[in-house]
Design an enzyme around this catalytic site. Structure first.
Site, PDB file in Angstrom:
ATOM      1  N   ASP A  95       0.705  -1.252   0.002  1.00  0.00           N
ATOM      2  CA  ASP A  95      -0.064  -0.005  -0.149  1.00  0.00           C
ATOM      3  C   ASP A  95       0.910   1.409  -0.011  1.00  0.00           C
ATOM      4  OD1 ASP A  95      -2.429  -1.555  -0.395  1.00  0.00           O
ATOM      5  OD2 ASP A  95      -2.417  -1.157   2.741  1.00  0.00           O
TER       6      ASP A  95
ATOM      7  N   GLY B  70      -4.743  -4.478  -3.066  1.00  0.00           N
ATOM      8  CA  GLY B  70      -5.440  -3.680  -3.982  1.00  0.00           C
ATOM      9  C   GLY B  70      -4.665  -2.392  -4.250  1.00  0.00           C
ATOM     10  N   HIS B  71      -4.153  -1.453  -5.462  1.00  0.00           N
ATOM     11  CA  HIS B  71      -3.969  -0.115  -6.163  1.00  0.00           C
ATOM     12  C   HIS B  71      -4.757   0.620  -6.248  1.00  0.00           C
ATOM     13  CE1 HIS B  71      -0.698  -3.004  -7.060  1.00  0.00           C
ATOM     14  NE2 HIS B  71      -0.800  -3.157  -6.568  1.00  0.00           N
TER      15      HIS B  71
ATOM     16  N   LYS C  32       1.587   1.864  -5.417  1.00  0.00           N
ATOM     17  CA  LYS C  32       2.323   1.806  -6.050  1.00  0.00           C
ATOM     18  C   LYS C  32       1.444   1.750  -7.450  1.00  0.00           C
ATOM     19  CE  LYS C  32       2.808  -2.659  -4.402  1.00  0.00           C
ATOM     20  NZ  LYS C  32       2.401  -2.364  -2.918  1.00  0.00           N
TER      21      LYS C  32
ATOM     22  N   GLN D  81       2.033  -5.905  -3.445  1.00  0.00           N
ATOM     23  CA  GLN D  81       2.519  -5.978  -1.915  1.00  0.00           C
ATOM     24  C   GLN D  81       4.081  -5.291  -1.167  1.00  0.00           C
ATOM     25  OE1 GLN D  81       0.877  -9.243  -3.205  1.00  0.00           O
ATOM     26  NE2 GLN D  81      -0.243  -8.227  -2.724  1.00  0.00           N
TER      27      GLN D  81
HETATM   28  P1  GDP Z   1      -0.916   0.512  -3.441  1.00  0.00           P
HETATM   29  O1  GDP Z   1      -1.094  -0.662  -2.826  1.00  0.00           O
HETATM   30  O2  GDP Z   1       1.212   0.014  -3.659  1.00  0.00           O
HETATM   31  O3  GDP Z   1      -0.968   0.819  -4.931  1.00  0.00           O
HETATM   32  O4  GDP Z   1      -1.028   1.620  -3.197  1.00  0.00           O
HETATM   33  P2  GDP Z   1      -2.375   2.373  -2.406  1.00  0.00           P
HETATM   34  O5  GDP Z   1      -3.993   2.140  -3.626  1.00  0.00           O
HETATM   35  O6  GDP Z   1      -3.753   0.508  -1.709  1.00  0.00           O
HETATM   36  O7  GDP Z   1      -3.209   2.320  -1.247  1.00  0.00           O
HETATM   37  C1  GDP Z   1      -2.078   3.966  -1.149  1.00  0.00           C
HETATM   38  C2  GDP Z   1      -3.690   5.226  -1.041  1.00  0.00           C
HETATM   39  O8  GDP Z   1      -3.061   6.674  -1.189  1.00  0.00           O
HETATM   40  C3  GDP Z   1      -4.733   4.699  -2.028  1.00  0.00           C
HETATM   41  O9  GDP Z   1      -5.425   5.871  -1.346  1.00  0.00           O
HETATM   42  C4  GDP Z   1      -4.025   6.035  -3.259  1.00  0.00           C
HETATM   43  O10 GDP Z   1      -5.217   6.998  -3.912  1.00  0.00           O
HETATM   44  C5  GDP Z   1      -2.853   7.366  -2.046  1.00  0.00           C
HETATM   45  N1  GDP Z   1      -1.872   7.401  -2.589  1.00  0.00           N
HETATM   46  C6  GDP Z   1      -0.931   7.209  -3.215  1.00  0.00           C
HETATM   47  N2  GDP Z   1      -0.193   8.635  -3.543  1.00  0.00           N
HETATM   48  C7  GDP Z   1      -0.450   9.806  -3.014  1.00  0.00           C
HETATM   49  C8  GDP Z   1      -0.103  10.720  -1.930  1.00  0.00           C
HETATM   50  O11 GDP Z   1       0.926  11.408  -2.569  1.00  0.00           O
HETATM   51  N3  GDP Z   1      -1.163  11.652  -1.384  1.00  0.00           N
HETATM   52  C9  GDP Z   1      -1.752  10.911  -0.634  1.00  0.00           C
HETATM   53  N4  GDP Z   1      -2.280  11.926   0.334  1.00  0.00           N
HETATM   54  N5  GDP Z   1      -2.796   9.877  -1.120  1.00  0.00           N
HETATM   55  C10 GDP Z   1      -2.016   9.295  -1.895  1.00  0.00           C
HETATM   56  P1  IMO Z   2      -0.753  -4.106  -2.007  1.00  0.00           P
HETATM   57  O1  IMO Z   2      -0.505  -4.949  -3.468  1.00  0.00           O
HETATM   58  C1  IMO Z   2      -0.836  -4.469   1.643  1.00  0.00           C
HETATM   59  C2  IMO Z   2      -1.330  -8.568   3.955  1.00  0.00           C
HETATM   60  C3  IMO Z   2      -2.190  -8.734   4.297  1.00  0.00           C
HETATM   61  C4  IMO Z   2      -1.237  -9.868   5.529  1.00  0.00           C
HETATM   62  C5  IMO Z   2      -0.373 -10.452   4.881  1.00  0.00           C
HETATM   63  C6  IMO Z   2      -0.987 -12.123   4.669  1.00  0.00           C
HETATM   64  O2  IMO Z   2      -1.923  -3.212  -2.348  1.00  0.00           O
HETATM   65  O3  IMO Z   2      -0.272  -3.280  -1.738  1.00  0.00           O
HETATM   66  P2  IMO Z   2      -2.372 -12.479   2.289  1.00  0.00           P
HETATM   67  O4  IMO Z   2      -3.875 -12.499   2.097  1.00  0.00           O
HETATM   68  O5  IMO Z   2      -1.452 -12.059   1.311  1.00  0.00           O
HETATM   69  O6  IMO Z   2      -2.467 -14.465   2.102  1.00  0.00           O
HETATM   70  O7  IMO Z   2      -2.112 -11.729   3.440  1.00  0.00           O
HETATM   71  O8  IMO Z   2      -0.544  -9.904   3.829  1.00  0.00           O
HETATM   72  N1  IMO Z   2      -1.235  -8.079   2.536  1.00  0.00           N
HETATM   73  C7  IMO Z   2      -1.077  -6.724   2.208  1.00  0.00           C
HETATM   74  N2  IMO Z   2      -1.150  -5.652   2.712  1.00  0.00           N
HETATM   75  N3  IMO Z   2      -0.957  -4.348   0.769  1.00  0.00           N
HETATM   76  C8  IMO Z   2      -1.113  -5.306   0.149  1.00  0.00           C
HETATM   77  O9  IMO Z   2      -0.978  -5.543  -1.091  1.00  0.00           O
HETATM   78  C9  IMO Z   2      -1.678  -7.058   0.522  1.00  0.00           C
HETATM   79  N4  IMO Z   2      -1.167  -7.919   0.143  1.00  0.00           N
HETATM   80  C10 IMO Z   2      -1.043  -8.902   1.221  1.00  0.00           C
HETATM   81  O10 IMO Z   2      -2.870  -8.001   5.489  1.00  0.00           O
HETATM   82  O11 IMO Z   2      -0.869  -9.354   6.338  1.00  0.00           O
HETATM   83 MG    MG Z   3      -2.813  -1.572  -1.773  1.00  0.00          MG
END
Ligand code: GDP
Ligand code: IMO
Ligand code: MG
Length: 416
Positions: free
Chosen positions: A14, A41-42, A17, A220
């Protein structure tokens, strides 16, 4: 021949990416996911519209890019068809799924939940069935996407798998699927996905040979890697750079520029060690301002300070050329910002990641906060304190910070 550039998460997932892949995807021809499943979850925000992607690569919002789900991914047809593909009119000719990727069925999710319940301390998985699907792959009893072409044969293999493992499923109170229903589902998967299935290894080789620009999208984060993360509180795949080769069919010589993604602070979902976690008002504020709730499960993310020891380790593991520092705007208005610069471990201070992070205590260095960076698009326009913070992090992790993100929006991105 072109090389494939790579994006990996440096923390516990999270990191943002999706935003950076989408940003870079505006200038590439191909985006390829190499590991994980719909546990990822991206989130991508473009002009106020938010897209949540789990299996489909984050290049999908570039109308000209080809998106590949590589062989290292575990694919849930159910999730792909019912949830993700519905966000788009058609992706035929734009999306390709490896015939060698493993299938993740609803029963994998049931096993995931049952195993979590049986554990003394749960991992806190996403419950999507990721571990059980990869376990089947490694045990050599899994099923590959290519098998969807013969629904009758695949159905009978799954039924016989249930029969030969009856005791295992009985303990978890998981019933054998009804053959007719299973066959119907698998036919439906075939109908909806057949047009995307191909040999993506050959495809990506061909595209690189044609000098197409390829971006490999990790899921991840490094600290969740099955080998290098905080085992057993990890996911079940290799999330680091090395996974990009095995998960696509490329070799190390095909890999070009590596961008590691890290938040300006740190979060983690689920259980497991997190040395720089902040249990006070600062952690709460990060969660609230940063909207730290999972894209996949909606769970609240644990928050804390940037862990420079873990990040430096991750940069070395992944061969990171530049870091993209995300969500720095979330630290707007903090009077003091802490960074974990060492760990107290067995009576001394260390600057490396030991065998088990459970036993370490963070050693912090404090930095002066700033007023506001939100929405800033030029490095020179950043407040002096933010620039000093970025510079200090670069020194601590021994890697250049080439990208800085100041809001969720694609455009609020500083490229140095
Ligand atoms: P990922 O799994 O690495 O793709 O990240 P996620 O999408 O799960 O979580 C990142 C969250 O931060 C998302 O809700 C993005 O919209 C948000 N986000 C990304 N870059 C920024 C930033 O520079 N500032 C803020 N406030 N939010 C951001
Ligand atoms: P993105 O790509 C954050 C975490 C779960 C748990 C551990 C194992 O959005 O960054 P799993 O269901 O993979 O067996 O869970 O890994 N986890 C993540 N945490 N971002 C993710 O993906 C994750 N994918 C798995 O919360 O701790
Ligand atoms: Mg994510």
């Amino acid at each position: 021949m072109n090389k494939a550039d790579l994006i990996v998460g440096l923390q516990w997932g999270d990191e943002g990416k999706g935003k950076i892949v989408d940003h870079m995807a505006q200038n590439v021809d191909v985006v390829c996911r190499f590991a994980g499943g719909h546990n990822a979850g991206h989130t991508i925000v473009v002009d106020g519209t938010t897209y949540a992607l789990h299996l489909i690569p984050s290049g999908v919002l570039n109308p000209n890019a080809i998106n590949i789900i590589g062989n290292g991914v575990v694919v849930s047809p159910e999730n792909l068809i019912n949830k993700e593909l519905k966000q788009f009119s058609t992706l035929q000719g734009k999306l390709f799924i490896s015939d060698k990727a493993h299938l993740l069925f609803p029963f994998h999710s049931l096993i995931d939940h049952a195993k979590e319940k049986m554990r003394k301390k749960a991992i806190g998985t996403t419950g999507k069935g990721i571990g059980p699907a990869y376990a089947d792959k490694i045990l050599r009893v899994g099923h590959r996407v290519g098998e969807l072409k013969d629904p009758e044969k695949l159905t009978s293999k799954i039924i016989s798998y249930f029969e030969t493992n009856k005791e295992f499923f009985d303990v978890m109170e998981i019933e054998t699927p009804k053959e007719e229903e299973l066959l119907k589902d698998i036919k439906w998967y075939k109908e909806n996905l057949e047009c995307y299935i191909t040999d993506t290894t050959q495809l990506v080789w061909k595209l690189l040979k044609e000098d197409k620009r390829v971006l490999l999208e990790g899921a991840q984060g490094t600290m969740l890697d099955i080998d290098h993360g905080t085992y057993p509180y990890v996911t079940s795949s290799n999330t680091v750079s090395a996974g990009a080769c095995s998960g696509t069919g490329l070799n190390q010589k095909d890999i070009g520029f590596v961008t590691g993604i890290a938040k300006a602070y740190c979060t983690r979902v689920g259980n497991g060690p997190f040395p720089s976690e902040d249990f006070g008002v600062d952690g709460e504020k990060m969660a609230e301002v940063g909207r730290e709730f999972g894209t996949t499960t909606g769970r609240k993310r644990r928050c804390g300070w940037f862990d420079a020891v873990a990040a430096k380790h991750a940069c070395r593991l992944n061969g990171v050329d530049q870091v993209a520092l995300m969500k720095i705007d979330v630290l707007d208005g903090f009077e003091t910002i802490k960074v974990c610069v060492g760990y107290e471990f067995e009576g001394e201070v260390i600057d490396y990641v030991p065998y088990d992070l459970e036993d370490v205590k963070p050693v912090y260095k404090e930095f002066q906060g700033w007023d506001k960076v939100e929405g800033i698009r030029e490095f020179d326009a950043l407040p002096a304190e933010a620039k000093s913070y970025i510079k200090a992090l670069e020194e601590l992790i021994d890697t250049k910070i080439g990208v800085i993100s100041t809001s969720p929006d694609r455009k609020d991105t500083i490229v140095r």
